[in-house]
Design a protein around this motif. Structure first.
Motif, PDB file in Angstrom:
ATOM      1  N   VAL A 188     -10.078  -0.747  -0.413  1.00 14.26           N
ATOM      2  CA  VAL A 188      -9.826  -1.914  -1.023  1.00 14.26           C
ATOM      3  C   VAL A 188      -9.356  -1.718  -2.231  1.00 14.26           C
ATOM      4  CG1 VAL A 188     -12.018  -2.456  -1.647  1.00 14.26           C
ATOM      5  CG2 VAL A 188     -10.785  -4.160  -0.857  1.00 14.26           C
ATOM      6  N   SER A 189      -9.485  -0.824  -2.867  1.00 17.84           N
ATOM      7  CA  SER A 189      -9.208  -0.846  -4.803  1.00 17.84           C
ATOM      8  C   SER A 189      -7.691  -0.539  -4.474  1.00 17.84           C
ATOM      9  CB  SER A 189     -10.108   0.262  -5.233  1.00 17.84           C
ATOM     10  OG  SER A 189      -9.901   1.220  -4.666  1.00 17.84           O
ATOM     11  N   GLY A 190      -6.975  -0.202  -3.581  1.00 19.17           N
ATOM     12  CA  GLY A 190      -5.671   0.242  -3.806  1.00 19.17           C
ATOM     13  C   GLY A 190      -4.788  -0.835  -3.969  1.00 19.17           C
ATOM     14  N   PRO A 191      -4.737  -1.979  -2.880  1.00 18.23           N
ATOM     15  CA  PRO A 191      -3.953  -2.970  -2.949  1.00 18.23           C
ATOM     16  C   PRO A 191      -4.379  -3.846  -4.225  1.00 18.23           C
ATOM     17  CG  PRO A 191      -5.240  -3.051  -0.973  1.00 18.23           C
ATOM     18  CD  PRO A 191      -5.305  -1.640  -1.579  1.00 18.23           C
ATOM     19  N   VAL A 192      -5.828  -4.192  -4.338  1.00 18.99           N
ATOM     20  CA  VAL A 192      -6.221  -4.875  -5.753  1.00 18.99           C
ATOM     21  C   VAL A 192      -5.656  -4.363  -6.683  1.00 18.99           C
ATOM     22  CG1 VAL A 192      -8.171  -5.846  -6.591  1.00 18.99           C
ATOM     23  CG2 VAL A 192      -8.057  -5.724  -4.090  1.00 18.99           C
ATOM     24  N   GLY A 193      -5.831  -3.039  -6.841  1.00 22.68           N
ATOM     25  CA  GLY A 193      -5.228  -2.338  -8.373  1.00 22.68           C
ATOM     26  C   GLY A 193      -3.676  -2.832  -8.582  1.00 22.68           C
ATOM     27  N   LEU A 194      -3.025  -2.523  -7.391  1.00 24.19           N
ATOM     28  CA  LEU A 194      -1.453  -2.610  -7.431  1.00 24.19           C
ATOM     29  C   LEU A 194      -1.302  -4.094  -7.753  1.00 24.19           C
ATOM     30  CD1 LEU A 194       0.454  -0.687  -4.777  1.00 24.19           C
ATOM     31  CD2 LEU A 194       0.667  -0.702  -7.477  1.00 24.19           C
ATOM     32  N   ALA A 195      -1.974  -4.980  -7.086  1.00 24.91           N
ATOM     33  CA  ALA A 195      -1.754  -6.453  -7.396  1.00 24.91           C
ATOM     34  C   ALA A 195      -2.098  -6.614  -8.795  1.00 24.91           C
ATOM     35  CB  ALA A 195      -2.442  -7.198  -6.142  1.00 24.91           C
ATOM     36  N   ALA A 196      -2.979  -6.104  -9.135  1.00 21.12           N
ATOM     37  CA  ALA A 196      -3.639  -6.551 -10.683  1.00 21.12           C
ATOM     38  C   ALA A 196      -2.313  -6.018 -11.472  1.00 21.12           C
ATOM     39  CB  ALA A 196      -4.768  -5.683 -11.001  1.00 21.12           C
ATOM     40  N   TRP A 197      -2.022  -4.841 -11.315  1.00 17.30           N
ATOM     41  CA  TRP A 197      -0.720  -4.557 -12.285  1.00 17.30           C
ATOM     42  C   TRP A 197       0.593  -5.295 -12.183  1.00 17.30           C
ATOM     43  CZ3 TRP A 197       3.971  -2.276 -10.670  1.00 17.30           C
ATOM     44  CH2 TRP A 197       4.657  -1.768 -11.769  1.00 17.30           C
ATOM     45  N   MET A 198       0.583  -5.803 -11.099  1.00 12.29           N
ATOM     46  CA  MET A 198       2.002  -6.478 -10.707  1.00 12.29           C
ATOM     47  C   MET A 198       1.856  -7.816 -11.363  1.00 12.29           C
ATOM     48  SD  MET A 198       2.572  -5.492  -6.725  1.00 12.29           S
ATOM     49  CE  MET A 198       4.124  -6.225  -6.296  1.00 12.29           C
ATOM     50  N   SER A 199       0.556  -8.270 -11.398  1.00 14.56           N
ATOM     51  CA  SER A 199       0.270  -9.592 -12.087  1.00 14.56           C
ATOM     52  C   SER A 199       0.119  -9.616 -13.736  1.00 14.56           C
ATOM     53  CB  SER A 199      -0.958 -10.328 -11.516  1.00 14.56           C
ATOM     54  OG  SER A 199      -0.956 -10.049 -10.000  1.00 14.56           O
ATOM     55  N   GLY A 200       0.132  -8.333 -14.018  1.00 14.91           N
ATOM     56  CA  GLY A 200       0.053  -8.006 -15.502  1.00 14.91           C
ATOM     57  C   GLY A 200      -1.302  -8.061 -15.980  1.00 14.91           C
ATOM     58  N   ILE A 201      -2.426  -7.952 -14.933  1.00 10.22           N
ATOM     59  CA  ILE A 201      -3.914  -7.892 -15.619  1.00 10.22           C
ATOM     60  C   ILE A 201      -4.109  -6.303 -15.489  1.00 10.22           C
ATOM     61  CG2 ILE A 201      -6.072  -8.418 -14.629  1.00 10.22           C
ATOM     62  CD1 ILE A 201      -4.676 -10.722 -12.890  1.00 10.22           C
ATOM     63  N   PRO A 202      -4.819  -6.216 -16.834  1.00  9.77           N
ATOM     64  CA  PRO A 202      -5.079  -4.725 -17.091  1.00  9.77           C
ATOM     65  C   PRO A 202      -6.075  -4.274 -15.967  1.00  9.77           C
ATOM     66  CG  PRO A 202      -6.121  -6.279 -18.895  1.00  9.77           C
ATOM     67  CD  PRO A 202      -5.352  -6.839 -17.894  1.00  9.77           C
TER      68      PRO A 202
END
Ligand SMILES: CC(=O)N[C@H]1[C@@H](OP(=O)(O)OP(=O)(O)OC[C@H]2O[C@@H](n3ccc(=O)[nH]c3=O)[C@H](O)[C@@H]2O)O[C@H](CO)[C@@H](O)[C@@H]1O
Length: 356
Positions: free
Chosen positions: A105-119
């Motif tokens: 689960v941390s894969g897509p959430v991590g990528l989505a965070a990066w795409m949204s500009g969230i550290p």
């Protein structure tokens, strides 16, 4: 410090990812921050996280990698679907930072965070970095790790350990005046372990009266294990305790003279903090044999022994057990504590706070 800052934690699949995430979550909550967890609806986080009174959002994810052709073909769909769901959760919850503690689960959430500009901060619990974290490390602001020298880019902080475990008393208090059969705690990781379930009843039979066993068998094989102890140990089986899962693991660590266990990253780190000698049986089917490498530091200081699955027979393990008396076990326990990192939760939390 603002009350409104929100930290999103993505972790799931096994206790080794979830428990350290919960330790960090509780610490940050005590500092006044808001925590939102993202996990899978059908894995253990779906019950464990709400039990800890932490708000959890669910996304449906599948493994990102696999050897089968079918998995390889549909993988891009899995990845895109996971990222899409994670983006929706991020848009709704508006976290200020995302912490990835591992599991699919941390894969897509991590990528989505990066795409949204969230550290994005990630934490790797194992001595060998897993694939999800290896990919995510490219996008993370900070990579943290539970063991030293895991990954060039990573900062060593240790593995966050639950407070109840940190409160277990020192070996000198636990071993004081302890008599009777050697107390063997058997832990098969968060799901139980087939090889431990198969061999331990035979060891208990071979060493009748010399040891007493508290055995966590996992859900799948619980009945067979109870029957195996009953069949083999005759009258003595009632003194052994066989359970699906041990909720109060601190109490079990406190009771034991020795642990026989898989060497998942968290179990290894907990054993070190508590000061408990161990026989580790690494899970042999991991590609990178990470559980073997997790156990090596405790073996190197004489606090544990690794017995690989192919050598884990009742004759061999019984011989090892009867060669160790309580005095030897107590000395091993003290050595285990000498490399413990009891303040990892605070270290991880303070790094997160620094980025807020
Ligand atoms: C088969 C597999 O993929 N295992 C991985 C999984 O391990 P897994 O999660 O099984 O094992 P860990 O040792 O890392 O963690 C288990 C956690 O569950 C707790 N516990 C366990 C049994 C019990 O009855 N009660 C209880 O509370 C332990 O105290 C510990 O906190 O994630 C770990 C962390 O990434 C990896 O190192 C392991 O290689």
């Amino acid at each position: 410090m603002s009350q409104r800052k929100t930290i999103m934690i993505a972790a799931g699949g096994s206790g080794g990812h979830i428990y350290p995430g919960l330790s960090v979550a509780h610490y940050l909550i005590s500092c006044g921050y808001k925590i939102i967890w993202v996990g899978s609806p059908n894995r253990i986080e779906s019950t464990l996280v709400p039990k800890n009174k932490i708000n959890i959002k669910f996304i449906r994810v599948k493994p990102w990698y696999g050897e089968k052709i079918y998995v390889k073909c549909v993988m891009p769909i899995f990845i895109l679907s996971g990222i899409y769901q994670a983006q929706k959760v991020i848009k709704n919850c508006k976290p200020d930072i995302v912490l990835g503690m591992g599991g699919y689960v941390s894969g897509p959430v991590g990528l989505a965070a990066w795409m949204s500009g969230i550290p994005l901060i990630i934490h790797e619990q194992n001595k060998i970095i897993g694939l999800t974290n290896k990919y995510l490390s490219v996008f993370a602001k900070q990579v943290l790790c539970g063991f030293p020298n895991t990954f060039a880019k990573a900062k060593f902080v240790g593995n966050p350990i639950r407070n109840t475990i940190l409160c277990v008393s020192h070996p000198s208090i636990r071993w004081k005046n302890r008599t009777g059969p050697i107390r063997v705690l058997v832990i098969g990781g968060s799901q139980g372990s087939h090889i431990l379930n198969k061999i331990l009843p035979n060891i208990a039979a071979q060493l009748t009266n010399k040891l007493i066993v508290w055995h966590q068998a996992g859900e799948k094989e619980l009945k067979q294990v109870i029957n195996a102890y009953k069949a083999i140990c005759y009258n003595s089986c009632s003194r052994h305790k066989i359970v699906k899962f041990i909720d109060n693991i601190a109490q079990a660590y406190s009771w034991a003279d020795i642990l026989i266990s898989r060497s998942g990253a968290l179990t290894v780190s907990e054993v070190s903090v508590v000061g408990l000698p161990a026989i580790f049986v690494p899970f042999a089917s991991h590609k990178d044999y990470q559980q073997y490498w997790n156990a090596v530091p405790l073996v190197q200081i004489g606090a544990a022994k690794i017995i690989e699955e192919k050598y884990f027979t009742s004759d061999y393990v019984s011989a090892v057990l009867i060669s160790w008396n309580r005095k030897i076990l107590y000395n091993m326990a003290k050595r285990a504590r000498s490399i413990a990192i009891p303040n990892a939760t605070k270290r991880v939390s303070q790094i997160i706070i620094k980025y807020l």
